[in-house]
Design a protein around this motif. Sequence first.
Motif, PDB file in Angstrom:
ATOM      1  N   GLU A 188     -14.322   0.726   0.806  1.00 30.94           N
ATOM      2  CA  GLU A 188     -13.910  -0.668   0.982  1.00 30.94           C
ATOM      3  C   GLU A 188     -12.912  -1.074  -0.095  1.00 30.94           C
ATOM      4  N   ILE A 189     -13.128  -0.596  -1.313  1.00 28.45           N
ATOM      5  CA  ILE A 189     -12.176  -0.892  -2.388  1.00 28.45           C
ATOM      6  C   ILE A 189     -10.827  -0.244  -2.091  1.00 28.45           C
ATOM      7  N   LEU A 190     -10.851   1.021  -1.677  1.00 21.46           N
ATOM      8  CA  LEU A 190      -9.603   1.730  -1.397  1.00 21.46           C
ATOM      9  C   LEU A 190      -8.852   1.119  -0.218  1.00 21.46           C
ATOM     10  N   ALA A 191      -9.601   0.593   0.745  1.00 17.14           N
ATOM     11  CA  ALA A 191      -8.982  -0.001   1.938  1.00 17.14           C
ATOM     12  C   ALA A 191      -8.605  -1.462   1.731  1.00 17.14           C
ATOM     13  N   GLY A 192      -8.854  -2.007   0.546  1.00 17.68           N
ATOM     14  CA  GLY A 192      -8.521  -3.397   0.260  1.00 17.68           C
ATOM     15  C   GLY A 192      -9.485  -4.401   0.858  1.00 17.68           C
ATOM     16  N   LYS A 193     -10.667  -3.938   1.286  1.00 19.23           N
ATOM     17  CA  LYS A 193     -11.660  -4.838   1.869  1.00 19.23           C
ATOM     18  C   LYS A 193     -12.596  -5.418   0.822  1.00 19.23           C
ATOM     19  N   ALA A 194     -12.602  -4.843  -0.366  1.00 13.97           N
ATOM     20  CA  ALA A 194     -13.433  -5.330  -1.469  1.00 13.97           C
ATOM     21  C   ALA A 194     -12.618  -5.241  -2.748  1.00 13.97           C
ATOM     22  N   ARG A 195     -12.921  -6.092  -3.670  1.00 13.17           N
ATOM     23  CA  ARG A 195     -12.151  -6.138  -4.913  1.00 13.17           C
ATOM     24  C   ARG A 195     -12.611  -5.040  -5.865  1.00 13.17           C
ATOM     25  N   LEU A 251     -10.829   6.467   2.009  1.00 14.99           N
ATOM     26  CA  LEU A 251      -9.992   5.445   2.632  1.00 14.99           C
ATOM     27  C   LEU A 251     -10.217   5.441   4.138  1.00 14.99           C
ATOM     28  N   ARG A 252     -10.262   6.608   4.743  1.00 11.23           N
ATOM     29  CA  ARG A 252     -10.520   6.701   6.190  1.00 11.23           C
ATOM     30  C   ARG A 252     -11.906   6.159   6.526  1.00 11.23           C
TER      31      ARG A 252
END
Length: 307
Positions: free
Chosen positions: A265-272, A29-30
């Motif tokens: 990116e998935i964990l950060a909500g930047k990718a589905r 996530l970081r």
Amino acid sequence: MTLPHITDEMVEAAISAAEAREVLADAFLRFGREEAAMQARIRSEAGGVKLSTLGAVIPGQEVVGAKVYTTIKGQFSFVILLFSSVDGRALATFDAGAITRLRTAGCSVIAAQRLACPQSSTLAVFGSGPLGRAHAIQMAEAFPLRQVLLVSRSSDPALAAELEAACGIPTGLATAEQAAAEADIVVTASRSPTALFSGDLLRPGSFVAAVGSSLPNTRELDDRAMARASLVAVEWREQSLREAGDFVLTDPKALPAEKIVELGEILAGKARGRTGDDEITIYKSVGVGLQDIALAGLAYRSIVGDS
């Protein structure tokens, strides 16, 4: 100053798989938020002896470090050196066999929890070694599995019995074709230089974690698997696209760049993640320094403390 040395046995006694997954998810996530950095793997070889290094900087977890390992006749020997990101001092050295097994399987589960069907009940494991075993144990913790299909070059039923005892799920030997066609979750933890099965066999809605190779001239999945996948998650594009034969050897038409997303990116909500029940999704792992250093930091805090 003599640094404490943390052995594989100490790591296994101090860290649960669930704790490992928690700190790994936080690290990715970081990274997805650009709050951590990785050092790509560097390999040097002479006389059949290979030296590899990779590392990471994770200020939010107050650690920085590198993993160094040798490869001789296909056998690995790992050491991690951990530093504090607060004051730069060296904290400890580690055996890294246990950390490698924990982090590889743990990240596959993290990816599966975003990309696999939550009610997945059949797991297929290609490879009867420690990495396949670690995946079966952790997947059994995270999903309501009812059976495990083991694909091994050996047809010894004892391998299935040993895996069943380890993960607590009824386990039987299967052919590659049967496993690929029947499983909701497929884990490929092999050293195969060529694709293990036809991607046309994968059932709609299945998830594949391909973790067996980080070499550009070997692959576990074929072009059809990549073409049928709605997305392919990786730890880090920069390293994955250079190292993974599953990408290097795949026709670009089967795997356009926009289909590749990073786990962070998935964990950060930047990718589905998964959006439909019939989607086939893939997670391709090559192993990155972020995983090793995050888990080394967790082990240090658990065993030595924060002093």
